[in-house]
Structures are given as structure tokens and as C-alpha cells.
Design a protein around this motif. Sequence first.
Motif, mmCIF file in Angstrom:
data_model
loop_
_atom_site.group_PDB
_atom_site.id
_atom_site.type_symbol
_atom_site.label_atom_id
_atom_site.label_comp_id
_atom_site.label_asym_id
_atom_site.label_seq_id
_atom_site.Cartn_x
_atom_site.Cartn_y
_atom_site.Cartn_z
ATOM 1 N N UNK A 43 0.530 -1.204 -0.052
ATOM 2 C CA UNK A 43 0.147 -0.139 0.042
ATOM 3 C C UNK A 43 0.872 1.236 -0.096
ATOM 4 N N UNK A 44 1.825 1.261 0.848
ATOM 5 C CA UNK A 44 2.821 2.509 0.772
ATOM 6 C C UNK A 44 3.629 2.413 -0.580
ATOM 7 N N UNK A 45 4.150 1.492 -1.102
ATOM 8 C CA UNK A 45 4.719 1.722 -2.297
ATOM 9 C C UNK A 45 3.712 2.198 -3.487
ATOM 10 N N UNK A 46 2.355 1.839 -3.441
ATOM 11 C CA UNK A 46 1.473 2.034 -4.439
ATOM 12 C C UNK A 46 1.075 3.483 -4.407
ATOM 13 N N UNK A 47 1.018 3.932 -2.786
ATOM 14 C CA UNK A 47 0.776 5.524 -2.843
ATOM 15 C C UNK A 47 1.834 6.323 -3.153
ATOM 16 N N UNK A 48 3.280 5.907 -3.069
ATOM 17 C CA UNK A 48 4.281 6.768 -3.583
ATOM 18 C C UNK A 48 4.353 6.685 -4.976
ATOM 19 N N UNK A 49 4.053 5.589 -5.511
ATOM 20 C CA UNK A 49 4.090 5.451 -7.124
ATOM 21 C C UNK A 49 3.039 6.527 -7.765
ATOM 22 N N UNK A 50 1.972 6.282 -7.057
ATOM 23 C CA UNK A 50 0.787 7.490 -7.770
ATOM 24 C C UNK A 50 1.230 8.724 -7.639
ATOM 25 N N UNK A 51 1.874 8.981 -6.206
ATOM 26 C CA UNK A 51 2.254 10.346 -5.996
ATOM 27 C C UNK A 51 3.389 10.952 -7.100
ATOM 28 N N UNK A 52 4.429 9.912 -7.325
ATOM 29 C CA UNK A 52 5.404 10.404 -8.457
ATOM 30 C C UNK A 52 4.935 10.280 -9.421
ATOM 31 N N UNK A 53 3.709 9.589 -10.050
ATOM 32 C CA UNK A 53 3.168 9.835 -11.448
ATOM 33 C C UNK A 53 2.456 11.147 -11.429
ATOM 34 N N UNK A 54 1.901 11.630 -10.307
ATOM 35 C CA UNK A 54 1.128 12.865 -10.260
ATOM 36 C C UNK A 54 2.293 14.027 -10.582
ATOM 37 N N UNK A 55 3.275 13.664 -9.751
ATOM 38 C CA UNK A 55 4.508 14.896 -9.998
ATOM 39 C C UNK A 55 5.140 14.844 -11.271
ATOM 40 N N UNK A 56 5.161 13.791 -11.767
ATOM 41 C CA UNK A 56 5.754 13.661 -13.205
ATOM 42 C C UNK A 56 4.796 14.368 -14.159
ATOM 43 N N UNK A 57 3.460 14.213 -14.051
ATOM 44 C CA UNK A 57 2.353 14.560 -14.867
ATOM 45 C C UNK A 57 2.290 16.022 -14.980
ATOM 46 N N UNK A 58 2.606 16.738 -13.741
ATOM 47 C CA UNK A 58 2.503 18.200 -13.596
ATOM 48 C C UNK A 58 3.697 18.686 -14.118
ATOM 49 N N UNK A 59 4.895 17.954 -13.958
ATOM 50 C CA UNK A 59 6.213 18.470 -14.408
ATOM 51 C C UNK A 59 5.989 18.648 -16.224
ATOM 52 N N UNK A 60 5.352 17.717 -16.584
ATOM 53 C CA UNK A 60 5.384 17.478 -18.025
ATOM 54 C C UNK A 60 6.479 16.668 -18.849
ATOM 55 N N UNK A 61 6.983 15.569 -17.721
ATOM 56 C CA UNK A 61 7.819 14.716 -18.105
ATOM 57 C C UNK A 61 7.386 13.385 -18.828
#
Length: 61
Positions: A43-61
Motif C-alpha cells: 500500500x505504501x509503495x502504491x501510494x508513493x508510485x501514484x504520487x510520483x506519477x502525479x508529480x511527473x504529470x505536472x512537470x510534463x515529463x
Amino acid sequence: MAIKPITGMLRNRLIVNLSVALGVGVVFGELFWRGYHLPRTVARDNYYKALEEKRAERAGV
């Protein structure tokens, strides 16, 4: 001699007590590991993975 001498009882009792204690410890350790630790880690790993995907999406990477 009316009563037989007690011999080897302490050693046998010690072996049984240690075997039971180690067996119960291993069982409950396994229950904790598979029932609590691994699901929480996933659950922790999935949370941080989703958080990282959101961050990458906002950064446009």
C-alpha cells in the motif's frame, strides 16, 4: 525405595518448552509478516508510485 527417582524430566521439559516457544514464535512471526507487514508495504509503495506519477504529470515529463 518407594518412589522412583525423577531423572531426565527437566531435560525433556526444556526441549518441549523450547520447541513449543520457537514453533509459536515462527507461526506468529509469519502471520505478522504476511498479514500486516507485506500488505502495508504494498500500500505504501502504491501510494508513493501514484504520487510520483502525479508529480511527473505536472512537470510534463
